[in-house]
Design a protein around this motif. Structure first.
Motif, mmCIF file in Angstrom:
data_model
loop_
_atom_site.group_PDB
_atom_site.id
_atom_site.type_symbol
_atom_site.label_atom_id
_atom_site.label_comp_id
_atom_site.label_asym_id
_atom_site.label_seq_id
_atom_site.Cartn_x
_atom_site.Cartn_y
_atom_site.Cartn_z
ATOM 1 N N GLY A 70 47.049 35.084 43.267
ATOM 2 C CA GLY A 70 46.099 36.158 43.537
ATOM 3 C C GLY A 70 44.714 35.886 42.984
ATOM 4 N N VAL A 71 44.646 35.387 41.755
ATOM 5 C CA VAL A 71 43.340 35.085 41.158
ATOM 6 C C VAL A 71 42.597 34.053 41.988
ATOM 7 C CG1 VAL A 71 42.198 34.030 39.167
ATOM 8 C CG2 VAL A 71 44.004 35.726 38.818
ATOM 9 N N LEU A 72 43.313 32.999 42.406
ATOM 10 C CA LEU A 72 42.676 31.915 43.149
ATOM 11 C C LEU A 72 42.360 32.313 44.582
ATOM 12 C CD1 LEU A 72 44.934 28.967 41.923
ATOM 13 C CD2 LEU A 72 42.552 29.375 41.276
ATOM 14 N N MET A 73 43.333 32.897 45.280
ATOM 15 C CA MET A 73 43.215 33.126 46.715
ATOM 16 C C MET A 73 42.478 34.414 47.060
ATOM 17 S SD MET A 73 46.313 33.044 49.518
ATOM 18 C CE MET A 73 46.584 31.284 49.290
ATOM 19 N N PHE A 74 42.681 35.473 46.277
ATOM 20 C CA PHE A 74 42.126 36.770 46.623
ATOM 21 C C PHE A 74 40.987 37.214 45.711
ATOM 22 C CE2 PHE A 74 46.843 37.177 47.499
ATOM 23 C CZ PHE A 74 46.740 36.846 48.836
ATOM 24 N N GLY A 75 40.836 36.588 44.574
ATOM 25 C CA GLY A 75 39.835 37.035 43.612
ATOM 26 C C GLY A 75 38.620 36.141 43.530
ATOM 27 N N VAL A 76 38.705 35.090 42.742
ATOM 28 C CA VAL A 76 37.536 34.266 42.426
ATOM 29 C C VAL A 76 36.983 33.574 43.667
ATOM 30 C CG1 VAL A 76 36.651 32.413 40.974
ATOM 31 C CG2 VAL A 76 38.441 33.923 40.095
ATOM 32 N N SER A 77 37.850 33.057 44.532
ATOM 33 C CA SER A 77 37.348 32.334 45.710
ATOM 34 C C SER A 77 36.529 33.263 46.610
ATOM 35 C CB SER A 77 38.504 31.710 46.492
ATOM 36 O OG SER A 77 39.384 32.695 46.981
ATOM 37 N N TYR A 78 36.985 34.495 46.800
ATOM 38 C CA TYR A 78 36.237 35.420 47.652
ATOM 39 C C TYR A 78 34.915 35.817 47.008
ATOM 40 C CZ TYR A 78 39.166 36.297 51.702
ATOM 41 O OH TYR A 78 39.830 36.164 52.893
ATOM 42 N N MET A 79 34.886 35.995 45.701
ATOM 43 C CA MET A 79 33.620 36.311 45.041
ATOM 44 C C MET A 79 32.630 35.155 45.187
ATOM 45 S SD MET A 79 34.535 38.453 41.584
ATOM 46 C CE MET A 79 35.734 37.285 40.910
ATOM 47 N N MET A 80 33.125 33.921 45.149
ATOM 48 C CA MET A 80 32.251 32.765 45.313
ATOM 49 C C MET A 80 31.728 32.665 46.743
ATOM 50 S SD MET A 80 34.026 29.845 42.910
ATOM 51 C CE MET A 80 32.562 28.826 42.868
ATOM 52 N N VAL A 81 32.536 33.075 47.719
ATOM 53 C CA VAL A 81 32.060 33.100 49.102
ATOM 54 C C VAL A 81 30.891 34.066 49.242
ATOM 55 C CG1 VAL A 81 32.644 33.841 51.451
ATOM 56 C CG2 VAL A 81 34.220 32.392 50.175
ATOM 57 N N TYR A 82 31.038 35.258 48.687
ATOM 58 C CA TYR A 82 29.966 36.246 48.770
ATOM 59 C C TYR A 82 28.709 35.739 48.063
ATOM 60 C CZ TYR A 82 32.611 40.160 50.785
ATOM 61 O OH TYR A 82 33.311 40.985 51.624
#
Length: 305
Positions: A70-82
């Motif tokens: 969850g941290v990798l796939m749904f959390g930090v990666s999405y924040m980095m995309v934004y």
């Protein structure tokens, strides 16, 4: 559900989420929007699992692996995309995200000892080349510090998402319950984004406009619950390397929708790029070796096997 349908569901839904994401920009910080999206998605997923009477009680080890996913796939990666899209165009982000295809191949080699066969390497190469051709004008536009910062965040997002894919593959191999694992992972990913919002001093506000509420619902239900359930089911069946090719197919689907809704202007390199991506998709996912053998090209089939 057949693999082809799972692939189509994830591709078409994620290809359309760019329309919903544009309605998320405004008064709500990007990390807070990520938090709202995945917290809501996690609650809905677990409620669905409870209604279906699936096993919700996970062991401590299972919860830790679901949390890491969850941290990798749904959390930090999405924040980095934004964050990346604050500095670069979304088309360039699509190119960077397509690097997941190669990262997944290399990661599966080191994590699970799976060899990188010629078919997968060729399909991945054609896919990334195709996406680069499609968005060539935006690639040429990276000429300042802000642009390179965006590239860094975009590559970081792709790397973390690929690591999340490998964790998801490990979880599937360990028979961790799929949908409950996704649900708990989404809660942890959303919680990570919420914690970042609070610690970074950004305002934890909410937008009650119908456009924001509608886009949030679409991203949570379709872009998260349905699309990730389809994608991770596919990943469990065919592996992280091949299922990761969706990262190439999604921007193509988004481009076709853009042509329909926004009057996107087609160029020669756009058509060439889409052709490369489609051929790469067929090589990566179809039984190319079997077809080559049927038409008498046994030597070429052996090289791609």
């Amino acid at each position: 559900m057949p693999n082809a349908l799972l692939y189509a569901v994830a591709t078409l839904i994620w290809g359309s989420t760019w329309l919903a994401i544009t309605l998320q920009y405004g008064v709500v910080p990007a990390s807070a929007s990520v938090a709202y999206r995945f917290l809501l998605a996690g609650i809905l997923m677990l409620a669905w699992c409870a209604w279906r009477r699936e096993r919700l009680r996970l062991s401590g080890a299972e919860l830790r692996w679901a949390a890491l996913q969850g941290v990798l796939m749904f959390g930090v990666s999405y924040m980095m995309v934004y964050e990346a899209e604050r500095h670069i165009a979304s088309g360039l982000m699509a190119v960077l995200n397509s690097s997941m295809v190669v990262i997944n191949l290399v990661g599966a080699r080191f994590a699970f000892g799976r060899r990188i066969d010629a078919k997968s390497a060729l399909g991945a190469g054609l896919g990334i080349a195709g996406i680069a051709l499609v968005f060539w004008p935006e690639l040429r536009g990276v000429n300042d510090a802000s642009g390179w910062i965006g590239v860094g965040f975009g590559l970081g997002a792709a790397l973390l998402a690929s690591l999340g894919n490998l964790v998801a593959q490990r979880n599937r191999d360990a028979a961790l319950p799929l949908l409950p694992g996704i649900g708990y992972g989404m809660l942890v990913g959303g919680g990570t984004a919420l914690l970042f919002t609070l610690l970074s001093g950004q305002p934890l506000v909410f937008d009650t406009r119908p456009s924001y509420l509608g886009s949030l619902f679409y991203l949570a239900v379709f872009g998260s619950v349905l699309a990730f359930a389809a994608y991770l089911t596919l990943l469990g069946r065919i592996g992280a390397a091949r299922s990761g090719y969706i990262a190439v197919a999604v921007p193509i689907a988004a481009l076709l929708l853009s042509a329909w809704f926004e009057g996107f202007q087609w160029q020669l390199y756009t058509v060439a790029g889409i052709a490369c991506a489609v051929v790469g998709n067929l090589i990566m996912l179809a039984d190319v070796s079997g077809w080559l053998r049927r038409v008498g090209l046994d030597r070429l089939a052996a090289r791609l096997a």
